[in-house]
Scaffold this active site. Sequence first.
Site, short mmCIF file in Angstrom:
data_model
loop_
_atom_site.label_atom_id
_atom_site.label_comp_id
_atom_site.label_asym_id
_atom_site.label_seq_id
_atom_site.Cartn_x
_atom_site.Cartn_y
_atom_site.Cartn_z
CB SER A 1 39.00 10.23 57.36
OG SER A 1 38.17 11.00 56.54
CE1 TYR B 1 36.08 11.16 62.40
CE2 TYR B 1 36.17 12.31 60.30
CZ TYR B 1 36.21 11.13 61.02
OH TYR B 1 36.41 9.94 60.37
CE LYS C 1 39.17 8.99 62.44
NZ LYS C 1 39.29 7.72 63.15
P1 NAD Z 1 30.77 3.52 63.61
O1 NAD Z 1 30.33 4.63 64.48
O2 NAD Z 1 29.73 2.71 62.92
O3 NAD Z 1 31.72 2.52 64.42
C1 NAD Z 1 32.57 2.97 65.45
C2 NAD Z 1 32.42 2.00 66.61
O4 NAD Z 1 33.29 2.40 67.67
C3 NAD Z 1 31.00 1.97 67.20
O5 NAD Z 1 30.59 0.62 67.33
C4 NAD Z 1 31.15 2.64 68.58
O6 NAD Z 1 30.24 2.12 69.52
C5 NAD Z 1 32.60 2.32 68.91
N1 NAD Z 1 33.25 3.27 69.82
C6 NAD Z 1 33.30 4.63 69.69
N2 NAD Z 1 33.99 5.15 70.71
C7 NAD Z 1 34.41 4.12 71.49
C8 NAD Z 1 35.16 4.02 72.69
N3 NAD Z 1 35.63 5.11 73.31
N4 NAD Z 1 35.40 2.80 73.21
C9 NAD Z 1 34.94 1.69 72.60
N5 NAD Z 1 34.20 1.72 71.47
C10 NAD Z 1 33.94 2.93 70.92
O7 NAD Z 1 31.79 4.16 62.54
P2 NAD Z 1 32.38 3.53 61.20
O8 NAD Z 1 31.72 4.20 60.05
O9 NAD Z 1 32.39 2.05 61.28
O10 NAD Z 1 33.85 4.09 61.28
C11 NAD Z 1 34.92 3.35 61.84
C12 NAD Z 1 36.17 4.21 61.85
O11 NAD Z 1 36.48 4.64 60.52
C13 NAD Z 1 36.06 5.49 62.68
O12 NAD Z 1 37.28 5.70 63.35
C14 NAD Z 1 35.81 6.56 61.65
O13 NAD Z 1 36.25 7.82 62.08
C15 NAD Z 1 36.63 6.06 60.48
N6 NAD Z 1 36.14 6.54 59.19
C16 NAD Z 1 34.83 6.31 58.85
C17 NAD Z 1 34.38 6.80 57.63
C18 NAD Z 1 32.93 6.58 57.22
O14 NAD Z 1 32.46 7.22 56.29
N7 NAD Z 1 32.18 5.68 57.84
C19 NAD Z 1 35.22 7.49 56.76
C20 NAD Z 1 36.55 7.69 57.14
C21 NAD Z 1 37.00 7.21 58.37
C1 UD1 Z 2 31.84 13.38 55.15
C2 UD1 Z 2 32.77 14.16 56.04
C3 UD1 Z 2 34.11 13.45 56.08
C4 UD1 Z 2 33.94 12.02 56.57
C5 UD1 Z 2 32.94 11.34 55.65
C6 UD1 Z 2 32.62 9.96 56.11
C7 UD1 Z 2 32.04 16.48 55.92
C8 UD1 Z 2 32.37 17.85 55.45
N1 UD1 Z 2 32.89 15.51 55.56
O1 UD1 Z 2 32.40 13.34 53.86
O2 UD1 Z 2 34.99 14.13 56.94
O3 UD1 Z 2 35.18 11.34 56.54
O4 UD1 Z 2 31.71 12.08 55.63
O5 UD1 Z 2 31.91 9.98 57.32
O6 UD1 Z 2 31.04 16.25 56.60
N2 UD1 Z 2 25.35 15.47 50.22
C9 UD1 Z 2 24.15 16.02 49.80
N3 UD1 Z 2 23.05 15.83 50.58
C10 UD1 Z 2 23.08 15.13 51.75
C11 UD1 Z 2 24.31 14.57 52.17
C12 UD1 Z 2 25.43 14.78 51.39
O7 UD1 Z 2 24.09 16.66 48.75
O8 UD1 Z 2 22.03 15.01 52.42
C13 UD1 Z 2 26.54 15.60 49.36
C14 UD1 Z 2 27.71 16.32 49.99
O9 UD1 Z 2 27.64 17.70 49.76
C15 UD1 Z 2 28.89 15.65 49.24
C16 UD1 Z 2 28.38 14.23 48.98
O10 UD1 Z 2 26.97 14.29 49.06
O11 UD1 Z 2 29.10 16.28 47.99
C17 UD1 Z 2 28.89 13.20 49.98
O12 UD1 Z 2 28.60 13.67 51.29
P1 UD1 Z 2 28.84 12.76 52.59
O13 UD1 Z 2 28.28 11.42 52.36
O14 UD1 Z 2 28.36 13.54 53.76
O15 UD1 Z 2 30.41 12.58 52.62
P2 UD1 Z 2 31.57 13.70 52.62
O16 UD1 Z 2 31.02 15.05 52.78
O17 UD1 Z 2 32.43 13.44 51.44
#
Ligand code: NAD
Ligand code: UD1
Length: 337
Positions: free
Chosen positions: A124, A148, A152
Amino acid sequence: MRILVTGGAGYIGSHTALALLNSGHDVTVLDNFSNSVPEAICRVSELAGRRLQVIEADLGDPQTIKRALARTRPAAVIHFAGLKSVGESHSQPLRYFSNNLSGTLNLLNAMQETDLGRLIFSSSATVYGVPDEVPVKEDHSLSTTNPYGRTKLVGEQLLADLAASDVRWSFAVLRYFNPVGSHPSGRIGEDPRGTPSNLVPYVGRVAVGREPLVNIFGGDYPTPDGTGVRDYIHVEDLAAGHLAALEWVLQHSGIGVWNLGTGQGHSVLEVIRMYEQVSGQRIPRRIVARRQGDVSSSYADPAKAERELGWTARQGLREMIEDHWRWQSRNPMGYGG
Ligand code: NAD
Ligand code: UD1
């Protein structure tokens, strides 16, 4: 080729599983459904027109993981499984360390024991901490502001140590910026449990009347309109980035690290206005205090992924929001209805 997708029932995993199936790969999803539902897999299968294998298992169970790998013998593992809420990680750090780090270690141990070496890791942009400058390049210093993010960062470091120890390992570390949107069919999408903490899912809930208004966290950032700027990336582009990284791990050994972002920053207000345009709904909002731990502006320099993986993001904010709205309006209660 068979690809094992941990967390494949989740948001990014389900879109990537579909992209893999559509590219002709066989897919095994391993998920404990702690943050997802089996219905997501049914819909992936329906969209692909073929079945995928599902193993309901927890990465905390080393024996089951080893058996799953020995039985399926995937050409590569795409490792999405993990907990991802920054706020929750502050109140439950041990749960995050245990699930994300022990889970990754169990998976790597099982891979070593079954002589499998190729893995794509979901990292991330949070590993850049508070960026010194934007756009952020991969060689920016790494730090973290929350438990969190630490999972990572440490996950990346574990992979680097392993890659240095044995040429049989091949790791692609993908640092996602802000994934949003959904498959254009509106059949699969992000379905957060409880109140969403991320911006676009929250705005979507306001648009369908499940929340009354959006709280904009801070209107006094040093950005053009005072609200936070982020690099939103379409989840379909993100899925394509995993296919590009898959090619890389199949052809290389060692470790590669890439940003997956568009290189474009958009403010909170731009996102809300675009959602209003696309949905035709008025989105009430108010500016409140900054959210602790938020940075003013974060967007990627995606040039390395283009140069080395031949990947670039294709879709802009309008497409991301159009697809999110299709998913949100057709599934106002997520997979539950
Ligand atoms: P998500 O929660 O929708 O998907 C994660 C999946 O992993 C879920 O289906 C959950 O049931 C499964 N899981 C969690 N722990 C587990 C375990 N111990 N054993 C087996 N299954 C397990 O999340 P996502 O948004 O699809 O994210 C996927 C990956 O990408 C994560 O590692 C997350 O940290 C990373 N990531 C997500 C974002 C984002 O904004 N969505 C941003 C940066 C990184
Ligand atoms: C957040 C996480 C980041 C994670 C990412 C994806 C934090 C500090 N960071 O990123 O670690 O990888 O989500 O899961 O939580 N905002 C509002 N109102 C809201 C929600 C968000 O104004 O109700 C704003 C936030 O201040 C930011 C932007 O929208 O400026 C995006 O926010 P968000 O979607 O939560 O993502 P990040 O904060 O970038």
